[in-house]
Design a protein around this motif. Structure first.
Motif, PDB file in Angstrom:
ATOM      1  N   GLN A 233       0.832  -1.202   0.000  1.00 51.94           N
ATOM      2  CA  GLN A 233       0.000   0.000   0.000  1.00 51.94           C
ATOM      3  C   GLN A 233       0.868   1.254   0.000  1.00 51.94           C
ATOM      4  OE1 GLN A 233      -2.572   0.260   3.431  1.00 51.94           O
ATOM      5  NE2 GLN A 233      -3.848   1.857   2.525  1.00 51.94           N
ATOM      6  N   PRO A 234       0.797   2.086  -1.068  1.00 52.65           N
ATOM      7  CA  PRO A 234       1.667   3.257  -1.140  1.00 52.65           C
ATOM      8  C   PRO A 234       1.255   4.417  -0.243  1.00 52.65           C
ATOM      9  CG  PRO A 234       0.298   3.119  -3.107  1.00 52.65           C
ATOM     10  CD  PRO A 234       0.037   1.874  -2.322  1.00 52.65           C
ATOM     11  N   SER A 235      -0.030   4.479   0.129  1.00 58.25           N
ATOM     12  CA  SER A 235      -0.490   5.554   1.011  1.00 58.25           C
ATOM     13  C   SER A 235      -1.804   5.119   1.664  1.00 58.25           C
ATOM     14  CB  SER A 235      -0.708   6.855   0.227  1.00 58.25           C
ATOM     15  OG  SER A 235      -1.970   6.836  -0.427  1.00 58.25           O
ATOM     16  N   PRO A 236      -2.231   5.798   2.737  1.00 56.51           N
ATOM     17  CA  PRO A 236      -3.493   5.426   3.390  1.00 56.51           C
ATOM     18  C   PRO A 236      -4.720   5.543   2.480  1.00 56.51           C
ATOM     19  CG  PRO A 236      -2.173   6.813   4.834  1.00 56.51           C
ATOM     20  CD  PRO A 236      -1.497   6.827   3.499  1.00 56.51           C
ATOM     21  N   SER A 237      -4.632   6.325   1.415  1.00 56.33           N
ATOM     22  CA  SER A 237      -5.773   6.499   0.528  1.00 56.33           C
ATOM     23  C   SER A 237      -5.886   5.401  -0.520  1.00 56.33           C
ATOM     24  CB  SER A 237      -5.705   7.864  -0.160  1.00 56.33           C
ATOM     25  OG  SER A 237      -4.561   7.959  -0.983  1.00 56.33           O
ATOM     26  N   HIS A 238      -4.890   4.533  -0.602  1.00 58.56           N
ATOM     27  CA  HIS A 238      -4.903   3.446  -1.562  1.00 58.56           C
ATOM     28  C   HIS A 238      -5.482   2.175  -0.947  1.00 58.56           C
ATOM     29  CE1 HIS A 238      -2.064   6.168  -3.569  1.00 58.56           C
ATOM     30  NE2 HIS A 238      -2.340   5.508  -4.678  1.00 58.56           N
ATOM     31  N   LEU A 239      -5.705   1.174  -1.782  1.00 55.58           N
ATOM     32  CA  LEU A 239      -6.206  -0.113  -1.296  1.00 55.58           C
ATOM     33  C   LEU A 239      -5.331  -0.636  -0.165  1.00 55.58           C
ATOM     34  CD1 LEU A 239      -6.960  -2.060  -4.615  1.00 55.58           C
ATOM     35  CD2 LEU A 239      -8.647  -1.352  -2.916  1.00 55.58           C
ATOM     36  N   ARG A 240      -5.963  -1.196   0.842  1.00 47.44           N
ATOM     37  CA  ARG A 240      -5.193  -1.787   1.930  1.00 47.44           C
ATOM     38  C   ARG A 240      -4.745  -3.189   1.536  1.00 47.44           C
ATOM     39  NH1 ARG A 240      -8.026  -5.318   5.397  1.00 47.44           N
ATOM     40  NH2 ARG A 240      -6.673  -4.717   7.104  1.00 47.44           N
ATOM     41  N   VAL A 241      -3.676  -3.638   2.147  1.00 46.75           N
ATOM     42  CA  VAL A 241      -3.192  -4.999   1.923  1.00 46.75           C
ATOM     43  C   VAL A 241      -4.075  -5.968   2.693  1.00 46.75           C
ATOM     44  CG1 VAL A 241      -1.253  -6.594   2.188  1.00 46.75           C
ATOM     45  CG2 VAL A 241      -0.818  -4.190   1.608  1.00 46.75           C
ATOM     46  N   GLU A 242      -4.655  -6.919   1.975  1.00 48.16           N
ATOM     47  CA  GLU A 242      -5.516  -7.914   2.606  1.00 48.16           C
ATOM     48  C   GLU A 242      -4.731  -9.115   3.107  1.00 48.16           C
ATOM     49  OE1 GLU A 242      -8.676  -7.476   3.183  1.00 48.16           O
ATOM     50  OE2 GLU A 242      -8.884  -5.597   2.054  1.00 48.16           O
ATOM     51  N   LYS A 243      -3.588  -9.382   2.480  1.00 49.55           N
ATOM     52  CA  LYS A 243      -2.812 -10.560   2.847  1.00 49.55           C
ATOM     53  C   LYS A 243      -1.378 -10.415   2.371  1.00 49.55           C
ATOM     54  CE  LYS A 243      -2.512 -15.557   1.997  1.00 49.55           C
ATOM     55  NZ  LYS A 243      -3.147 -16.745   1.373  1.00 49.55           N
TER      56      LYS A 243
END
Length: 293
Positions: A233-243
C-alpha cells in the motif's frame, strides 16, 4: 487494524555512486522513471546496478487506479523531445536491456503509441545492441494504437493484467481484465515472434484458485513471461493490503506457472514487472529454444 509487514518484506537501501549518478542524470534530462513515480521498493538495488525503467508521456496519469502511486489528473502537452532524451540516457547508462513504460494518456487519440514508437527507434539508433521492452497501457482497446507499437518491433511487449478477474474493476480504473487479455492476444497475432509478458500483484483480496485461473487465462492468449509480486500500500488512501504471501507461496506459484508453459516466471514478495527484466529475457529465450529443439 493495518497488518504489519512481515520480516521478509525488506528493502535494501543502497545509495552509492551509481544511484546518485542515475538520479542526477534523470533530473538533468527532465526524465521520469516508474521507479520513483510508483515508489518501487527495488529502486535502490536497481539504480545501484545502473538499471531503470523510463516512464514516458509525462508523470500525470489520466486514470486513478487504487493500487498505484503515480499522480493523476489532466496531463500537460506532449514533450516531443522526450524519446531522444530517453535514448541519450540509455546510451549513457550503457544499457543492454531498456524498459520503457508510461502513464495512461486517454486524452490522446493514439494513447501515446506514437511516442512509444519514436522512443524505441531512438534507443535502437543510439544503442543498437540494447534490447527494448515496452510496458504499455491498454490504449482503451484501440487496435491501431497497438499496431503502431508492434510495428516498431520491441523485443518484449509487456502489458499487465495486475490482478485476478473478480478484483479487476475494484483495483483498476477504466482498464478491463478481458480487454487486457485481448491486447496480449492481438499482439501475438500481429507479431508472433515478439514475446509477451504480464504481471499479477497479490494481496488485494484474491483467492488462490483465482491466481491459478489468471495464469491459465494468460497462457490461453500465449503470454510468454509472467511476474508475480506482493502488493504494498503506497499511502493510506490506496487499497489496503488484505494478505501478505510468504516466500514459499511465491515459490509454489512459480512452479505452477512453469508447469503451465510460461517460458519464464519471476515470483517473489518484492518482484515488480521490470525487476530483473534483463535476466527474464535471457531465461525466457533459453527455455523457448530448449522447447523448440
Amino acid at each position: 487494524m493495518k497488518e504489519p509487514k512481515p520480516d521478509w518484506i525488506r528493502i535494501k537501501l543502497t545509495t552509492g555512486d551509481n544511484y546518485e549518478d542515475i538520479k542526477n542524470m534523470m533530473r538533468s534530462k527532465t526524465l521520469h522513471t516508474v521507479c520513483e513515480e510508483a515508489r518501487c521498493p527495488n529502486i535502490y538495488e536497481c539504480w545501484a546496478n545502473r538499471t531503470a525503467t523510463f516512464m514516458i508521456l509525462g508523470d500525470i496519469c489520466t486514470r486513478a487506479c487504487r493500487f498505484c502511486a503515480v499522480n493523476t489528473g489532466m496531463p500537460t502537452e506532449l514533450d516531443l523531445g522526450e524519446p531522444e532524451r530517453v535514448a541519450e540516457a540509455a546510451e549513457r547508462m550503457n544499457l543492454r536491456h531498456c524498459v520503457v513504460t508510461s502513464v495512461a494518456r486517454d486524452d490522446l487519440k493514439d494513447g501515446g503509441a506514437t511516442i512509444f514508437e519514436e522512443t524505441i527507434k531512438a534507443i535502437r539508433t543510439r544503442t543498437p545492441l540494447c534490447t527494448v521492452e515496452v510496458l504499455i497501457p491498454d490504449f482503451l482497446g484501440d487496435a491501431e494504437s497497438l499496431q503502431i507499437v508492434m510495428n516498431a518491433n520491441p523485443d518484449i511487449l509487456n502489458h499487465n493484467i495486475e490482478t485476478v478477474e473478480r478484483m479487476s474493476d475494484r483495483v483498476r480504473a477504466k482498464a478491463k481484465y478481458r480487454r487486457s487479455l485481448e491486447l496480449l492476444q492481438r499482439a501475438k497475432t500481429m507479431k508472433p515472434d515478439i514475446p509477451t509478458k504480464s504481471s499479477i500483484m497479490l494481496g488485494v483480496g484474491e483467492e488462490w484458485e483465482e491466481i491459478l485461473q489468471a495464469m491459465d487465462d494468460l497462457r490461453t492468449v500465449d503470454c510468454d513471461i509472467l511476474t508475480i509480486g506482493q502488493y504494498l500500500q503506497p499511502s493510506p488512501s490506496h487499497l489496503r493490503v488484505e494478505k501478505y504471501y510468504t516466500p514459499e507461496q511465491f515459490a509454489q506459484l512459480k512452479e505452477e506457472g512453469m508447469k503451465r508453459g510460461f517460458s519464464h516466471v519471476e515470483s517473489g514478495p518484492l518482484v515488480r514487472s521490470s525487476y530483473h527484466a534483463h535476466e527474464q529475457v535471457k531465461s525466457a529465450k533459453s527455455n523457448k529454444e530448449g522447447v523448440n529443439m
